[in-house]
Write a protein that holds these residues in place. Sequence first.
Motif, PDB file in Angstrom:
ATOM      1  N   ARG A  43       0.861  -1.190   0.000  1.00 59.94           N
ATOM      2  CA  ARG A  43       0.000   0.000   0.000  1.00 59.94           C
ATOM      3  C   ARG A  43       0.891   1.231   0.000  1.00 59.94           C
ATOM      4  N   VAL A  44       0.605   2.153  -0.923  1.00 59.51           N
ATOM      5  CA  VAL A  44       1.463   3.329  -1.093  1.00 59.51           C
ATOM      6  C   VAL A  44       0.634   4.593  -1.318  1.00 59.51           C
ATOM      7  N   ALA A  45       1.271   5.715  -1.061  1.00 63.52           N
ATOM      8  CA  ALA A  45       0.765   7.020  -1.473  1.00 63.52           C
ATOM      9  C   ALA A  45       1.771   7.563  -2.470  1.00 63.52           C
ATOM     10  N   VAL A  46       1.284   8.080  -3.585  1.00 67.78           N
ATOM     11  CA  VAL A  46       2.166   8.602  -4.628  1.00 67.78           C
ATOM     12  C   VAL A  46       1.923  10.098  -4.775  1.00 67.78           C
ATOM     13  N   TYR A  47       3.011  10.844  -4.745  1.00 69.82           N
ATOM     14  CA  TYR A  47       2.990  12.282  -4.994  1.00 69.82           C
ATOM     15  C   TYR A  47       3.818  12.525  -6.242  1.00 69.82           C
ATOM     16  N   TYR A  48       3.309  13.334  -7.146  1.00 79.17           N
ATOM     17  CA  TYR A  48       4.145  13.723  -8.279  1.00 79.17           C
ATOM     18  C   TYR A  48       4.468  15.198  -8.133  1.00 79.17           C
ATOM     19  N   VAL A  49       5.753  15.481  -8.216  1.00 75.14           N
ATOM     20  CA  VAL A  49       6.259  16.835  -7.988  1.00 75.14           C
ATOM     21  C   VAL A  49       6.623  17.433  -9.335  1.00 75.14           C
ATOM     22  N   LEU A  50       5.987  18.538  -9.661  1.00 75.05           N
ATOM     23  CA  LEU A  50       6.229  19.233 -10.917  1.00 75.05           C
ATOM     24  C   LEU A  50       7.394  20.201 -10.743  1.00 75.05           C
ATOM     25  N   HIS A  51       8.395  20.074 -11.610  1.00 74.96           N
ATOM     26  CA  HIS A  51       9.533  20.993 -11.659  1.00 74.96           C
ATOM     27  C   HIS A  51       9.431  21.735 -12.992  1.00 74.96           C
ATOM     28  N   PRO A  52       8.793  22.927 -12.997  1.00 80.11           N
ATOM     29  CA  PRO A  52       8.524  23.623 -14.257  1.00 80.11           C
ATOM     30  C   PRO A  52       9.752  24.363 -14.785  1.00 80.11           C
ATOM     31  N   ARG A  53       9.664  24.727 -16.048  1.00 77.70           N
ATOM     32  CA  ARG A  53      10.666  25.645 -16.609  1.00 77.70           C
ATOM     33  C   ARG A  53      10.481  26.992 -15.939  1.00 77.70           C
ATOM     34  N   PRO A  54      11.540  27.781 -15.855  1.00 76.44           N
ATOM     35  CA  PRO A  54      11.373  29.106 -15.246  1.00 76.44           C
ATOM     36  C   PRO A  54      10.577  30.036 -16.169  1.00 76.44           C
ATOM     37  N   ILE A  55       9.297  30.199 -15.874  1.00 68.55           N
ATOM     38  CA  ILE A  55       8.427  31.082 -16.651  1.00 68.55           C
ATOM     39  C   ILE A  55       7.729  32.027 -15.679  1.00 68.55           C
ATOM     40  N   LYS A  56       7.184  33.097 -16.203  1.00 68.42           N
ATOM     41  CA  LYS A  56       6.572  34.109 -15.331  1.00 68.42           C
ATOM     42  C   LYS A  56       5.135  33.765 -14.940  1.00 68.42           C
ATOM     43  N   ARG A  57       4.449  32.971 -15.721  1.00 76.78           N
ATOM     44  CA  ARG A  57       3.063  32.659 -15.360  1.00 76.78           C
ATOM     45  C   ARG A  57       3.027  31.493 -14.373  1.00 76.78           C
ATOM     46  N   LYS A  58       1.910  31.357 -13.695  1.00 77.85           N
ATOM     47  CA  LYS A  58       1.759  30.311 -12.696  1.00 77.85           C
ATOM     48  C   LYS A  58       1.515  28.965 -13.369  1.00 77.85           C
ATOM     49  N   CYS A  59       1.991  27.909 -12.738  1.00 78.60           N
ATOM     50  CA  CYS A  59       1.815  26.544 -13.252  1.00 78.60           C
ATOM     51  C   CYS A  59       0.811  25.799 -12.390  1.00 78.60           C
ATOM     52  N   ASP A  60       0.036  24.941 -13.002  1.00 79.78           N
ATOM     53  CA  ASP A  60      -0.936  24.111 -12.304  1.00 79.78           C
ATOM     54  C   ASP A  60      -0.441  22.671 -12.356  1.00 79.78           C
ATOM     55  N   PRO A  61       0.074  22.113 -11.251  1.00 79.34           N
ATOM     56  CA  PRO A  61       0.597  20.755 -11.298  1.00 79.34           C
ATOM     57  C   PRO A  61      -0.482  19.711 -11.588  1.00 79.34           C
ATOM     58  N   GLY A  62      -1.737  20.037 -11.317  1.00 81.13           N
ATOM     59  CA  GLY A  62      -2.822  19.096 -11.599  1.00 81.13           C
ATOM     60  C   GLY A  62      -3.019  18.814 -13.080  1.00 81.13           C
ATOM     61  N   ASN A  63      -2.533  19.725 -13.944  1.00 84.54           N
ATOM     62  CA  ASN A  63      -2.672  19.499 -15.383  1.00 84.54           C
ATOM     63  C   ASN A  63      -1.852  18.313 -15.873  1.00 84.54           C
ATOM     64  N   LEU A  64      -0.868  17.892 -15.100  1.00 83.54           N
ATOM     65  CA  LEU A  64      -0.040  16.759 -15.515  1.00 83.54           C
ATOM     66  C   LEU A  64      -0.523  15.442 -14.914  1.00 83.54           C
ATOM     67  N   ALA A  65      -1.768  15.394 -14.459  1.00 84.86           N
ATOM     68  CA  ALA A  65      -2.349  14.163 -13.919  1.00 84.86           C
ATOM     69  C   ALA A  65      -2.326  13.017 -14.929  1.00 84.86           C
ATOM     70  N   PRO A  66      -2.563  13.241 -16.241  1.00 81.77           N
ATOM     71  CA  PRO A  66      -2.467  12.125 -17.179  1.00 81.77           C
ATOM     72  C   PRO A  66      -1.062  11.513 -17.236  1.00 81.77           C
ATOM     73  N   THR A  67      -0.032  12.331 -17.082  1.00 81.66           N
ATOM     74  CA  THR A  67       1.336  11.808 -17.043  1.00 81.66           C
ATOM     75  C   THR A  67       1.534  10.975 -15.788  1.00 81.66           C
ATOM     76  N   ALA A  68       1.074  11.494 -14.640  1.00 77.64           N
ATOM     77  CA  ALA A  68       1.214  10.760 -13.377  1.00 77.64           C
ATOM     78  C   ALA A  68       0.475   9.432 -13.440  1.00 77.64           C
ATOM     79  N   LYS A  69      -0.710   9.409 -14.047  1.00 76.54           N
ATOM     80  CA  LYS A  69      -1.478   8.172 -14.176  1.00 76.54           C
ATOM     81  C   LYS A  69      -0.716   7.148 -15.022  1.00 76.54           C
ATOM     82  N   ALA A  70      -0.120   7.596 -16.108  1.00 74.96           N
ATOM     83  CA  ALA A  70       0.654   6.682 -16.946  1.00 74.96           C
ATOM     84  C   ALA A  70       1.868   6.150 -16.183  1.00 74.96           C
TER      85      ALA A  70
END
Length: 119
Positions: A43-70
């Motif tokens: 039994r595990v808990a999985v966290y995926y940590v987003l390391h974005p490119r340095p950009i000025k706008r805000k990033c939403d780590p939830g948008n990469l949920a399909p990658t985490a699922k794969a």
Amino acid sequence: MPYGDLLSSNQRLHYMAEYRLKKRLRQEAALTARARRQPRLERVAVYYVLHPRPIKRKCDPGNLAPTAKAYVDGLVYAGLFPDDNSAHLLGPYPEMGPPVTTGGTRISLVIVEITTPSI
């Protein structure tokens, strides 16, 4: 996880292009888990940590949920844990990490074993 293309929930890909990307992400996760000789966990808990490119706008780590699922599917295929249902997996939960200085956006997976105390 290895550096490469990631799947976002904002993308609108042809279904075959999406399939090929998901397949590659699953394979990368399975190969990485096997190469690191990770022990089998029940039994595990999985966290995926987003390391974005340095950009000025805000990033939403939830948008990469399909990658985490794969990636989670690849870990199940590698035998890291039995299944990705709620009996064996909590998450994957998104987190923001520090930005990367070179290259593109990256994802790190943090896998935490959940142990239940014996009564």
